[in-house]
Write a protein that holds these residues in place. Sequence first.
Motif, PDB file in Angstrom:
ATOM      1  N   ASP A   1      91.925 -27.502   5.038  1.00 28.77           N
ATOM      2  CA  ASP A   1      91.220 -28.670   4.491  1.00 28.77           C
ATOM      3  C   ASP A   1      89.841 -28.858   5.145  1.00 28.77           C
ATOM      4  O   ASP A   1      89.558 -29.900   5.744  1.00 28.77           O
ATOM      5  CB  ASP A   1      92.074 -29.932   4.670  1.00 28.77           C
ATOM      6  CG  ASP A   1      91.524 -31.086   3.847  1.00 28.77           C
ATOM      7  OD1 ASP A   1      90.865 -30.834   2.824  1.00 28.77           O
ATOM      8  OD2 ASP A   1      91.735 -32.248   4.257  1.00 28.77           O
ATOM      9  N   PRO A   2      88.958 -27.860   5.032  1.00 31.19           N
ATOM     10  CA  PRO A   2      87.640 -27.951   5.666  1.00 31.19           C
ATOM     11  C   PRO A   2      86.699 -28.891   4.905  1.00 31.19           C
ATOM     12  O   PRO A   2      86.941 -29.205   3.741  1.00 31.19           O
ATOM     13  CB  PRO A   2      87.123 -26.511   5.591  1.00 31.19           C
ATOM     14  CG  PRO A   2      87.746 -25.998   4.333  1.00 31.19           C
ATOM     15  CD  PRO A   2      89.109 -26.641   4.253  1.00 31.19           C
ATOM     16  N   GLN A   3      85.629 -29.305   5.586  1.00 24.67           N
ATOM     17  CA  GLN A   3      84.619 -30.128   4.912  1.00 24.67           C
ATOM     18  C   GLN A   3      83.722 -29.265   4.007  1.00 24.67           C
ATOM     19  O   GLN A   3      83.245 -29.711   2.984  1.00 24.67           O
ATOM     20  CB  GLN A   3      83.732 -30.849   5.939  1.00 24.67           C
ATOM     21  CG  GLN A   3      84.373 -32.036   6.615  1.00 24.67           C
ATOM     22  CD  GLN A   3      85.353 -31.604   7.708  1.00 24.67           C
ATOM     23  OE1 GLN A   3      85.220 -30.544   8.306  1.00 24.67           O
ATOM     24  NE2 GLN A   3      86.353 -32.433   7.962  1.00 24.67           N
ATOM     25  N   TYR A   4      83.489 -28.014   4.440  1.00 26.42           N
ATOM     26  CA  TYR A   4      82.548 -27.142   3.737  1.00 26.42           C
ATOM     27  C   TYR A   4      83.220 -25.850   3.285  1.00 26.42           C
ATOM     28  O   TYR A   4      84.032 -25.281   4.006  1.00 26.42           O
ATOM     29  CB  TYR A   4      81.372 -26.761   4.651  1.00 26.42           C
ATOM     30  CG  TYR A   4      80.617 -27.946   5.183  1.00 26.42           C
ATOM     31  CD1 TYR A   4      79.581 -28.525   4.461  1.00 26.42           C
ATOM     32  CD2 TYR A   4      80.943 -28.499   6.425  1.00 26.42           C
ATOM     33  CE1 TYR A   4      78.891 -29.619   4.948  1.00 26.42           C
ATOM     34  CE2 TYR A   4      80.258 -29.597   6.918  1.00 26.42           C
ATOM     35  CZ  TYR A   4      79.236 -30.149   6.171  1.00 26.42           C
ATOM     36  OH  TYR A   4      78.565 -31.236   6.658  1.00 26.42           O
ATOM     37  N   ILE A   5      82.849 -25.390   2.098  1.00 26.86           N
ATOM     38  CA  ILE A   5      83.279 -24.094   1.581  1.00 26.86           C
ATOM     39  C   ILE A   5      82.022 -23.260   1.415  1.00 26.86           C
ATOM     40  O   ILE A   5      81.111 -23.630   0.674  1.00 26.86           O
ATOM     41  CB  ILE A   5      83.976 -24.218   0.203  1.00 26.86           C
ATOM     42  CG1 ILE A   5      85.059 -25.291   0.227  1.00 26.86           C
ATOM     43  CG2 ILE A   5      84.513 -22.864  -0.239  1.00 26.86           C
ATOM     44  CD1 ILE A   5      86.173 -25.060   1.186  1.00 26.86           C
ATOM     45  N   LYS A   6      81.964 -22.106   2.098  1.00 25.05           N
ATOM     46  CA  LYS A   6      80.814 -21.216   1.985  1.00 25.05           C
ATOM     47  C   LYS A   6      81.170 -20.094   1.005  1.00 25.05           C
ATOM     48  O   LYS A   6      82.004 -19.251   1.308  1.00 25.05           O
ATOM     49  CB  LYS A   6      80.441 -20.654   3.355  1.00 25.05           C
ATOM     50  CG  LYS A   6      80.009 -21.733   4.345  1.00 25.05           C
ATOM     51  CD  LYS A   6      79.689 -21.157   5.718  1.00 25.05           C
ATOM     52  CE  LYS A   6      78.406 -20.368   5.679  1.00 25.05           C
ATOM     53  NZ  LYS A   6      78.038 -19.862   7.032  1.00 25.05           N
ATOM     54  N   LEU A   7      80.566 -20.122  -0.168  1.00 24.43           N
ATOM     55  CA  LEU A   7      80.835 -19.097  -1.184  1.00 24.43           C
ATOM     56  C   LEU A   7      80.220 -17.777  -0.730  1.00 24.43           C
ATOM     57  O   LEU A   7      79.041 -17.720  -0.382  1.00 24.43           O
ATOM     58  CB  LEU A   7      80.238 -19.507  -2.532  1.00 24.43           C
ATOM     59  CG  LEU A   7      80.813 -20.761  -3.191  1.00 24.43           C
ATOM     60  CD1 LEU A   7      80.115 -21.009  -4.525  1.00 24.43           C
ATOM     61  CD2 LEU A   7      82.314 -20.645  -3.389  1.00 24.43           C
ATOM     62  N   ASP A   8      81.010 -16.723  -0.752  1.00 24.91           N
ATOM     63  CA  ASP A   8      80.555 -15.414  -0.297  1.00 24.91           C
ATOM     64  C   ASP A   8      79.373 -14.918  -1.128  1.00 24.91           C
ATOM     65  O   ASP A   8      79.288 -15.190  -2.331  1.00 24.91           O
ATOM     66  CB  ASP A   8      81.706 -14.402  -0.382  1.00 24.91           C
ATOM     67  CG  ASP A   8      81.322 -13.076   0.231  1.00 24.91           C
ATOM     68  OD1 ASP A   8      81.215 -13.011   1.467  1.00 24.91           O
ATOM     69  OD2 ASP A   8      81.110 -12.113  -0.530  1.00 24.91           O
ATOM     70  N   HIS A   9      78.478 -14.169  -0.480  1.00 26.58           N
ATOM     71  CA  HIS A   9      77.272 -13.696  -1.170  1.00 26.58           C
ATOM     72  C   HIS A   9      77.590 -12.790  -2.360  1.00 26.58           C
ATOM     73  O   HIS A   9      76.784 -12.661  -3.278  1.00 26.58           O
ATOM     74  CB  HIS A   9      76.336 -12.993  -0.191  1.00 26.58           C
ATOM     75  CG  HIS A   9      76.898 -11.718   0.376  1.00 26.58           C
ATOM     76  ND1 HIS A   9      76.754 -10.506  -0.239  1.00 26.58           N
ATOM     77  CD2 HIS A   9      77.618 -11.485   1.495  1.00 26.58           C
ATOM     78  CE1 HIS A   9      77.350  -9.576   0.476  1.00 26.58           C
ATOM     79  NE2 HIS A   9      77.891 -10.147   1.534  1.00 26.58           N
ATOM     80  N   SER A  10      78.796 -12.186  -2.371  1.00 23.21           N
ATOM     81  CA  SER A  10      79.174 -11.345  -3.515  1.00 23.21           C
ATOM     82  C   SER A  10      79.327 -12.183  -4.793  1.00 23.21           C
ATOM     83  O   SER A  10      79.233 -11.652  -5.903  1.00 23.21           O
ATOM     84  CB  SER A  10      80.480 -10.597  -3.222  1.00 23.21           C
ATOM     85  OG  SER A  10      81.551 -11.508  -3.050  1.00 23.21           O
ATOM     86  N   LEU A  11      79.566 -13.487  -4.645  1.00 26.02           N
ATOM     87  CA  LEU A  11      79.647 -14.386  -5.801  1.00 26.02           C
ATOM     88  C   LEU A  11      78.278 -14.933  -6.198  1.00 26.02           C
ATOM     89  O   LEU A  11      78.139 -15.582  -7.238  1.00 26.02           O
ATOM     90  CB  LEU A  11      80.581 -15.559  -5.497  1.00 26.02           C
ATOM     91  CG  LEU A  11      82.046 -15.229  -5.251  1.00 26.02           C
ATOM     92  CD1 LEU A  11      82.804 -16.470  -4.789  1.00 26.02           C
ATOM     93  CD2 LEU A  11      82.681 -14.654  -6.504  1.00 26.02           C
ATOM     94  N   ILE A  12      77.267 -14.692  -5.350  1.00 29.33           N
ATOM     95  CA  ILE A  12      75.941 -15.276  -5.558  1.00 29.33           C
ATOM     96  C   ILE A  12      74.948 -14.242  -6.068  1.00 29.33           C
ATOM     97  O   ILE A  12      74.121 -14.512  -6.927  1.00 29.33           O
ATOM     98  CB  ILE A  12      75.419 -15.886  -4.229  1.00 29.33           C
ATOM     99  CG1 ILE A  12      76.412 -16.898  -3.650  1.00 29.33           C
ATOM    100  CG2 ILE A  12      74.037 -16.494  -4.419  1.00 29.33           C
ATOM    101  CD1 ILE A  12      76.830 -18.001  -4.594  1.00 29.33           C
ATOM    102  N   SER A  13      75.043 -13.027  -5.531  1.00 28.33           N
ATOM    103  CA  SER A  13      74.068 -11.985  -5.851  1.00 28.33           C
ATOM    104  C   SER A  13      74.015 -11.707  -7.351  1.00 28.33           C
ATOM    105  O   SER A  13      75.022 -11.364  -7.970  1.00 28.33           O
ATOM    106  CB  SER A  13      74.431 -10.703  -5.090  1.00 28.33           C
ATOM    107  OG  SER A  13      73.481  -9.703  -5.363  1.00 28.33           O
TER     108      SER A  13
END
Length: 200
Positions: A38-50
């Motif tokens: 239950d974190p405050q932040y989710i960091k989307l992996d760069h493979s989903l961004i590129s």
Amino acid sequence: SDENLNFLINRLKEQKVEMAIDDYGTGYSNTSRLIRYDPQYIKLDHSLISGIDTNLKLRSIVSQLIDMMHSNGHLVLAEGIETAEELRVLSGMNADLFQGFYISRPKPFFINEISERIRSEIVKYHLEAQGNAGKIYHAESEEKEIIMLSDLIQEKYTGVFISGRDVEIIGEAGMPSAIMPITVKEGAECRLRLRNASIE
């Protein structure tokens, strides 16, 4: 164990320490861990961004992921942004935070602020996503700064960003009604006065 994990998470919350899940969408950063930690932040992996600006399928998946994270009370950070178009698309999807070479190259020291150009670009893209593209007035003087709302409207400003210490915003009797979003820089200590204007 779950018992130890709950103890650790409670200790972190007591100490006002926030948690992030890194590289979400790959390897160990899966949904079951998201539920467990239950974190405050989710960091989307760069493979989903590129290349998200040209890949419609990827855009659909990431958009749904962001909506899901928001509906569960998480903030979303997009990792690995390398172009203005990727930034524009993710801003339009309401990603909360951005990270990558386009924002800033890694440095051997902490930076307090990103460049003025990138900051203005992010604000512009957020406004575009809201259907209200325009320009932001920056109130950043160390001395008292007086801002006339009628001047801002006449010069087509759509918002005010305050990083200065002492700001007064003044409306005028008979002035047409206008909505002017005001943002105060995180961590800034300032005094804001409103005259002939209301805030909501």
